[in-house]
Design a protein around this motif. Structure first.
Motif, PDB file in Angstrom:
ATOM      1  N   PRO A 124       4.193   3.200  -3.796  1.00 10.49           N
ATOM      2  CA  PRO A 124       4.554   4.404  -4.559  1.00 10.49           C
ATOM      3  C   PRO A 124       5.449   5.355  -3.759  1.00 10.49           C
ATOM      4  O   PRO A 124       6.429   5.880  -4.298  1.00 10.49           O
ATOM      5  CB  PRO A 124       3.203   5.059  -4.853  1.00 10.49           C
ATOM      6  CG  PRO A 124       2.219   3.955  -4.787  1.00 10.49           C
ATOM      7  CD  PRO A 124       2.736   3.015  -3.736  1.00 10.49           C
TER       8      PRO A 124
ATOM      9  N   ILE B 234       2.783   1.742 -10.587  1.00  6.19           N
ATOM     10  CA  ILE B 234       2.349   1.045  -9.364  1.00  6.19           C
ATOM     11  C   ILE B 234       1.106   1.680  -8.767  1.00  6.19           C
ATOM     12  O   ILE B 234       0.253   1.005  -8.214  1.00  6.19           O
ATOM     13  CB  ILE B 234       3.470   1.096  -8.286  1.00  6.19           C
ATOM     14  CG1 ILE B 234       4.735   0.419  -8.791  1.00  6.19           C
ATOM     15  CG2 ILE B 234       3.018   0.392  -7.016  1.00  6.19           C
ATOM     16  CD1 ILE B 234       5.934   0.743  -7.919  1.00  6.19           C
ATOM     17  N   ASP B 235       1.036   3.006  -8.868  1.00  2.96           N
ATOM     18  CA  ASP B 235      -0.005   3.725  -8.135  1.00  2.96           C
ATOM     19  C   ASP B 235      -1.367   3.571  -8.787  1.00  2.96           C
ATOM     20  O   ASP B 235      -1.618   4.089  -9.872  1.00  2.96           O
ATOM     21  CB  ASP B 235       0.363   5.218  -8.059  1.00  2.96           C
ATOM     22  CG  ASP B 235      -0.397   5.903  -6.951  1.00  2.96           C
ATOM     23  OD1 ASP B 235      -1.417   5.357  -6.497  1.00  2.96           O
ATOM     24  OD2 ASP B 235       0.038   6.994  -6.537  1.00  2.96           O
ATOM     25  N   LYS B 236      -2.267   2.828  -8.112  1.00  2.94           N
ATOM     26  CA  LYS B 236      -3.600   2.589  -8.684  1.00  2.94           C
ATOM     27  C   LYS B 236      -4.649   3.460  -8.004  1.00  2.94           C
ATOM     28  O   LYS B 236      -5.839   3.201  -8.116  1.00  2.94           O
ATOM     29  CB  LYS B 236      -3.989   1.118  -8.499  1.00  2.94           C
ATOM     30  CG  LYS B 236      -2.968   0.136  -8.980  1.00  2.94           C
ATOM     31  CD  LYS B 236      -2.958   0.058 -10.499  1.00  2.94           C
ATOM     32  CE  LYS B 236      -2.092  -1.096 -10.949  1.00  2.94           C
ATOM     33  NZ  LYS B 236      -1.604  -0.932 -12.306  1.00  2.94           N
ATOM     34  N   ARG B 237      -4.206   4.457  -7.235  1.00  2.00           N
ATOM     35  CA  ARG B 237      -5.179   5.226  -6.457  1.00  2.00           C
ATOM     36  C   ARG B 237      -6.028   6.124  -7.327  1.00  2.00           C
ATOM     37  O   ARG B 237      -7.202   6.295  -7.102  1.00  2.00           O
ATOM     38  CB  ARG B 237      -4.470   6.052  -5.387  1.00  2.00           C
ATOM     39  CG  ARG B 237      -4.204   5.226  -4.160  1.00  2.00           C
ATOM     40  CD  ARG B 237      -3.351   5.968  -3.194  1.00  2.00           C
ATOM     41  NE  ARG B 237      -2.023   6.173  -3.744  1.00  2.00           N
ATOM     42  CZ  ARG B 237      -0.996   6.585  -3.015  1.00  2.00           C
ATOM     43  NH1 ARG B 237      -1.149   6.852  -1.738  1.00  2.00           N
ATOM     44  NH2 ARG B 237       0.179   6.748  -3.554  1.00  2.00           N
ATOM     45  N   ALA B 238      -5.406   6.736  -8.351  1.00  2.00           N
ATOM     46  CA  ALA B 238      -6.183   7.603  -9.226  1.00  2.00           C
ATOM     47  C   ALA B 238      -5.633   7.454 -10.632  1.00  2.00           C
ATOM     48  O   ALA B 238      -4.502   7.043 -10.812  1.00  2.00           O
ATOM     49  CB  ALA B 238      -6.064   9.048  -8.759  1.00  2.00           C
ATOM     50  N   ASN B 239      -6.457   7.754 -11.593  1.00  2.00           N
ATOM     51  CA  ASN B 239      -6.000   7.568 -12.973  1.00  2.00           C
ATOM     52  C   ASN B 239      -5.696   8.895 -13.653  1.00  2.00           C
ATOM     53  O   ASN B 239      -6.510   9.734 -13.772  1.00  2.00           O
ATOM     54  CB  ASN B 239      -7.057   6.811 -13.760  1.00  2.00           C
ATOM     55  CG  ASN B 239      -7.216   5.418 -13.217  1.00  2.00           C
ATOM     56  OD1 ASN B 239      -6.253   4.656 -13.173  1.00  2.00           O
ATOM     57  ND2 ASN B 239      -8.403   5.081 -12.753  1.00  2.00           N
TER      58      ASN B 239
ATOM     59  N   GLU C  32       0.816  -1.215   0.000  1.00  2.00           N
ATOM     60  CA  GLU C  32       0.000   0.000   0.000  1.00  2.00           C
ATOM     61  C   GLU C  32       0.851   1.268   0.000  1.00  2.00           C
ATOM     62  O   GLU C  32       0.392   2.320  -0.410  1.00  2.00           O
ATOM     63  CB  GLU C  32      -0.955   0.015   1.202  1.00  2.00           C
ATOM     64  CG  GLU C  32      -2.072  -1.013   1.121  1.00  2.00           C
ATOM     65  CD  GLU C  32      -3.172  -0.652   0.137  1.00  2.00           C
ATOM     66  OE1 GLU C  32      -3.823   0.382   0.327  1.00  2.00           O
ATOM     67  OE2 GLU C  32      -3.374  -1.402  -0.826  1.00  2.00           O
TER      68      GLU C  32
END
Lengths: 230, 343
Positions: A155, A225-230, A152
């Motif tokens: 990033p 890696i960061d899937k929090r926002a697109n 988690e």
């Protein structure tokens, strides 16, 4: 004491390209090896700091105090002084105080605490609710570390190691100046001491390119890696 | 069965001790949907977190099927937690994992192998209506879909109990209803005990069969939902019930004030109907028997799990004996009446 004009920067015929190439490899090798060790050590130390903060256990409190002291002390010592300070230890550890391998202990000891603080911060910034959700499912502490904390905060961990690596590149040049090899060594000895400005310029350009490449790789990895926002 | 026995939780801080939970005794039967309602700071969150050992009571015991969960630690507690699912107000999903991987998470923790976990997760995704979204990341989902993932995740280890910590408080009304329907559906399908805490009476009315009202760490009232709705005894319960029955109470109060000014002679009455009464023509019968003028100010009927509950504000005017007769008639028909302008 010749060629002091600005034109001397571009007198590339005086550059020994073979030497330049091997120095470049030395810098990259130094950077990569210290980066890997710093990443491992920094994550371990950061985790230790994170896990022992706010603990009621007296042993954990002591550990936290010791690690925090270590981190704070070595983060505060200017790198150039640290190298000199660590010379006897380096001699003992590596068997020499000259060459790229001799630069490793001081590079690692200076950068690992710096990165450890970033790692600790990254863990603290995680949403505590997610950790609690894992606890409510019956996860062990180790499962939480492996399956929640590390993935988690990845990033932040990657961008942290990117920043650390870039300052490591700067440190390798400084270490080079006192005999650790690499582009710093070349720029200092063949460039400055021999009054060959072209060598200094080429070495500088190569270091800048190396920094750009590391930054690019780091940014790309974080984005991936960061899937929090697109 | 879940049992709280004389449970008290005190937090010590520099400002002094806070009694988050005080002398709570509560029994929750298997298969029930038990709602705990209260305003923030009432201690309901602390109470529900004792059920999976996220909080331990300062004194008293929390038992689940005879096992004293409040006394468990370490591996025994973790083992027990596998059997208790929990959903959260802010979903608490792992953003680094896809929908399917999030649902697999508790299965991995419980030590299932990956292939089995995947199969189970696919089945659960279907159960909660997320077919086709398995490879999406939480950031790509709406709030309602996120909570569906949360529910599927909570069900992964076949729990007997599902804890819901304000699970719909971050959702809009329509999504709230969808999620509540899903919970009701799961409760029936899997015979799952659901313990939920909320500050919204709407949630209680829609899915709970039993309710406990909390205030200042104490349970001030408890029982079957309709029972508590019918005859709220405590002020805090009345506030919750009023909030629910007349969602626009403030507006109504303003209208009542205006009407009181406009028709100083009229009598304004709040009528509350329960269950079957809500279906009977009580008001029209009253008008046939007594000579009165009637003006409807506001009315609402709500369905609960155990029947309907209705509320009506009316203004009636006429001779005093006719008025008294009408009020007596309403009381005879067991309609709760409250006259608003006779201080």
């Amino acid at each position: 004491m010749n060629s002091q004009g600005l034109g001397s920067y571009f007198n590339f015929s005086t550059v020994d390209w073979g030497n330049m190439l091997s120095s470049t490899w030395e810098t990259i090798w130094l950077t990569l090896v210290s980066m890997i060790v710093v990443a491992i050590l920094g994550i371990a130390l950061g985790l230790l700091l994170f896990e022992t903060t706010n603990s009621q256990n007296p042993l954990a409190k002591l550990l936290n105090w010791v690690v925090a002291l270590f981190v704070n002390v070595f983060r505060s010592i200017p790198f150039i002084i640290l190298i000199v300070l660590l010379l006897p230890i380096t001699q003992k550890l590596v068997g020499t105080i000259i060459g790229p391998r001799a630069a490793l202990p001081s590079l690692i000891i200076s950068a690992a605490p710096f990165y450890a603080r970033m790692v600790e911060l990254a863990f603290h910034e995680l949403d505590h609710g997610v950790v609690e959700a894992a606890e409510s499912m019956g996860a062990t502490r180790w499962q939480i570390i492996r399956k929640v904390l590390l993935p988690e905060s990845m990033p932040a961990l990657v961008s942290g190691i990117t920043v650390t690596t870039i300052s490591l590149i700067g440190y390798t040049a400084m270490a080079g100046a006192i005999g650790a090899g690499g582009l710093g060594n070349l720029a200092y000895q063949d460039g400055f001491q021999s009054n060959n400005n072209a060598i200094t310029l080429v070495a500088t350009v190569i270091i800048v390119i190396i920094v750009f490449i590391f930054q690019f790789i780091g940014d790309f990895a974080v984005k991936h890696i960061d899937k929090r926002a697109n | 069965m879940i049992e709280f026995k004389d449970v008290t939780k005190t937090f010590d801080s520099k400002q002094g001790s806070v009694h988050a939970v005080q002398d709570v005794n509560l029994k929750i039967e298997d298969g029930h949907i038990y709602g705990i309602v209260g305003y923030s700071g009432a201690g309901k969150s602390t109470l529900i977190r004792m059920l999976n050992g996220l909080e331990t009571p300062t004194s008293g015991a929390v038992n689940i099927d005879g096992v004293e969960i409040s006394a468990l630690t370490g591996a025994a507690l973790r083992e027990q937690r596998h059997k208790i699912g929990m959903i959260f107000q802010h979903f608490n999903l792992l953003w680094s994992r896809t929908v399917l991987e999030n649902i697999m998470f508790p299965l991995e923790i419980a030590g299932n192998n990956k292939a089995d976990a995947k199969k189970k997760a696919e089945h659960l995704a279907e159960l909660v209506g997320l077919t086709g979204r398995e490879t999406a990341y939480p950031s790509e989902l709406s709030g309602g879909q996120k909570q569906r993932v949360g529910i599927a995740r909570a069900l992964a280890n076949d729990p007997q109990i599902l804890l819901s910590d304000e699970a719909t408080s971050a959702l809009d009304p329509q999504t709230t209803d969808e999620v509540l329907d899903l919970l009701l559906d799961i409760n029936k399908k899997l015979n799952l005990t659901i313990v939920l805490i909320t500050h919204e009476m709407h949630v209680i009315r829609k899915i709970a069969d039993h309710v406990a009202v909390m205030e200042d760490g104490k349970i001030v009232e408890q029982g079957p939902v309709l029972e508590v709705f019918k005859r709220p005894k405590q002020a805090v319960t009345k506030r919750f019930v009023n909030e629910e029955v007349t969602p626009s109470l403030n507006e109504t109060t303003a209208v009542v004030g205006q009407l009181l000014e406009k028709y100083p002679k009229g009598t304004i009455v709040q009528l509350t109907f329960h269950g079957d009464q809500a279906q009977l023509p009580i008001v029209s019968e009253m008008l046939k028997q007594y000579t009165l003028d009637l003006n409807i100010i506001e009315g609402a009927i709500h369905q609960t799990q155990e029947g309907a509950i209705g509320s009506l504000y009316i203004q009636i005017s006429g001779d005093q004996d006719q008025l008294d007769g009408a009020l007596a008639y309403l009381q005879k028909m067991r309609v709760e009446t409250e006259v608003l302008n006779r201080e």
